[in-house]
Design a protein around this motif. Structure first.
Motif, short mmCIF file in Angstrom:
data_model
loop_
_atom_site.label_atom_id
_atom_site.label_comp_id
_atom_site.label_asym_id
_atom_site.label_seq_id
_atom_site.Cartn_x
_atom_site.Cartn_y
_atom_site.Cartn_z
N CYS A 29 0.82 -1.21 0.00
CA CYS A 29 0.00 0.00 0.00
C CYS A 29 0.86 1.27 0.00
O CYS A 29 0.63 2.18 -0.78
CB CYS A 29 -0.92 -0.03 1.22
N VAL A 30 1.88 1.32 0.86
CA VAL A 30 2.70 2.53 0.92
C VAL A 30 3.56 2.69 -0.33
O VAL A 30 3.85 3.81 -0.74
CB VAL A 30 3.56 2.60 2.20
N ARG A 31 3.92 1.59 -0.96
CA ARG A 31 4.67 1.70 -2.22
C ARG A 31 3.80 2.30 -3.32
O ARG A 31 4.27 3.10 -4.13
CB ARG A 31 5.23 0.35 -2.64
N ARG A 32 2.54 1.92 -3.36
CA ARG A 32 1.61 2.51 -4.35
C ARG A 32 1.45 4.01 -4.10
O ARG A 32 1.48 4.80 -5.04
CB ARG A 32 0.25 1.83 -4.30
N LEU A 33 1.30 4.40 -2.84
CA LEU A 33 1.17 5.82 -2.52
C LEU A 33 2.45 6.58 -2.87
O LEU A 33 2.41 7.66 -3.45
CB LEU A 33 0.84 6.02 -1.04
N GLY A 34 3.61 6.00 -2.51
CA GLY A 34 4.88 6.65 -2.82
C GLY A 34 5.09 6.82 -4.30
O GLY A 34 5.57 7.85 -4.77
N ALA A 35 4.73 5.81 -5.08
CA ALA A 35 4.87 5.89 -6.54
C ALA A 35 3.96 6.97 -7.11
O ALA A 35 4.35 7.69 -8.03
CB ALA A 35 4.55 4.54 -7.18
N ALA A 36 2.78 7.12 -6.55
CA ALA A 36 1.86 8.15 -7.04
C ALA A 36 2.39 9.55 -6.74
O ALA A 36 2.23 10.47 -7.55
CB ALA A 36 0.48 7.97 -6.40
N TYR A 37 3.05 9.72 -5.61
CA TYR A 37 3.61 11.03 -5.24
C TYR A 37 4.87 11.35 -6.03
O TYR A 37 5.20 12.52 -6.20
CB TYR A 37 3.94 11.06 -3.75
N GLU A 38 5.60 10.34 -6.42
CA GLU A 38 6.89 10.49 -7.11
C GLU A 38 7.89 11.29 -6.28
O GLU A 38 8.76 11.97 -6.81
CB GLU A 38 6.70 11.14 -8.49
N THR A 39 7.76 11.23 -4.98
CA THR A 39 8.69 11.89 -4.06
C THR A 39 8.53 11.26 -2.69
O THR A 39 7.75 10.33 -2.51
CB THR A 39 8.45 13.42 -4.02
N TYR A 40 9.23 11.80 -1.71
CA TYR A 40 9.13 11.26 -0.36
C TYR A 40 7.75 11.54 0.23
O TYR A 40 7.20 12.63 0.09
CB TYR A 40 10.18 11.91 0.54
N VAL A 41 7.20 10.56 0.89
CA VAL A 41 5.96 10.73 1.66
C VAL A 41 6.00 9.75 2.83
O VAL A 41 6.36 8.59 2.65
CB VAL A 41 4.69 10.55 0.80
N ARG A 42 5.73 10.26 4.03
CA ARG A 42 5.63 9.38 5.18
C ARG A 42 4.19 8.91 5.26
O ARG A 42 3.27 9.71 5.22
CB ARG A 42 5.99 10.12 6.47
N VAL A 43 3.99 7.61 5.34
CA VAL A 43 2.65 7.04 5.39
C VAL A 43 2.52 6.25 6.69
O VAL A 43 3.34 5.39 6.98
CB VAL A 43 2.39 6.10 4.18
N ASP A 44 1.49 6.56 7.46
CA ASP A 44 1.22 5.84 8.69
C ASP A 44 0.15 4.78 8.43
O ASP A 44 -0.93 5.10 7.95
CB ASP A 44 0.71 6.78 9.78
N MET A 45 0.52 3.55 8.71
CA MET A 45 -0.41 2.43 8.58
C MET A 45 -0.50 1.75 9.95
O MET A 45 0.47 1.75 10.71
CB MET A 45 0.10 1.42 7.55
N TYR A 46 -1.64 1.16 10.21
CA TYR A 46 -1.86 0.48 11.48
C TYR A 46 -2.33 -0.94 11.22
O TYR A 46 -3.09 -1.18 10.28
CB TYR A 46 -2.89 1.23 12.33
N ALA A 47 -1.90 -1.87 12.06
CA ALA A 47 -2.35 -3.25 11.95
C ALA A 47 -3.61 -3.42 12.79
O ALA A 47 -3.66 -2.98 13.93
CB ALA A 47 -1.26 -4.20 12.45
N SER A 48 -4.61 -4.02 12.20
CA SER A 48 -5.86 -4.28 12.92
C SER A 48 -6.23 -5.75 12.75
O SER A 48 -5.57 -6.49 12.00
CB SER A 48 -6.97 -3.39 12.38
N ASP A 49 -7.29 -6.15 13.38
CA ASP A 49 -7.77 -7.53 13.24
C ASP A 49 -8.22 -7.83 11.82
O ASP A 49 -8.29 -8.98 11.40
CB ASP A 49 -8.93 -7.80 14.20
N ARG A 50 -8.53 -6.78 11.04
CA ARG A 50 -8.99 -6.94 9.65
C ARG A 50 -7.87 -6.72 8.64
O ARG A 50 -8.12 -6.70 7.45
CB ARG A 50 -10.13 -5.97 9.37
N GLY A 51 -6.66 -6.48 9.09
CA GLY A 51 -5.55 -6.20 8.18
C GLY A 51 -5.04 -4.80 8.38
O GLY A 51 -5.26 -4.18 9.43
#
Length: 87
Positions: A29-51
């Motif tokens: 997921c963060v690789r897709r977002l980073g590729a769309a930005y074409e630059t640095y972006v910090r992405v916060d993801m959280y682990a849940s019971d659903r993924g």
């Protein structure tokens, strides 16, 4: 993998933990977002019971403040290596 030195002075350090079960989903997921930005972006993801769950993203984490000399050097070198034509 923990860094040898602190990157930021304002974030609390926590003990290392095992990777979440949904780590590969998070990375994809963060690789897709980073590729769309074409630059640095910090992405916060959280682990849940659903993924993985998206939290937020920022192109200027902490407004560029409170980084240690190691953090400035590490992130600066990473930027120059990854985006040599954007400095």
């Amino acid at each position: 993998m923990p860094f040898d030195e602190r990157i930021n002075t304002s974030n609390l350090e926590a003990a290392p933990r095992d990777p979440p079960l949904c780590l590969s989903e998070m990375v994809a997921c963060v690789r897709r977002l980073g590729a769309a930005y074409e630059t640095y972006v910090r992405v916060d993801m959280y682990a849940s019971d659903r993924g993985c769950v998206f939290g937020e993203f920022s192109s200027t984490p902490a407004e560029g403040r409170n980084f240690t000399p190691f953090g400035d050097r590490y992130l600066g070198e990473l930027w120059e290596r990854t985006f040599p034509d954007r400095t």
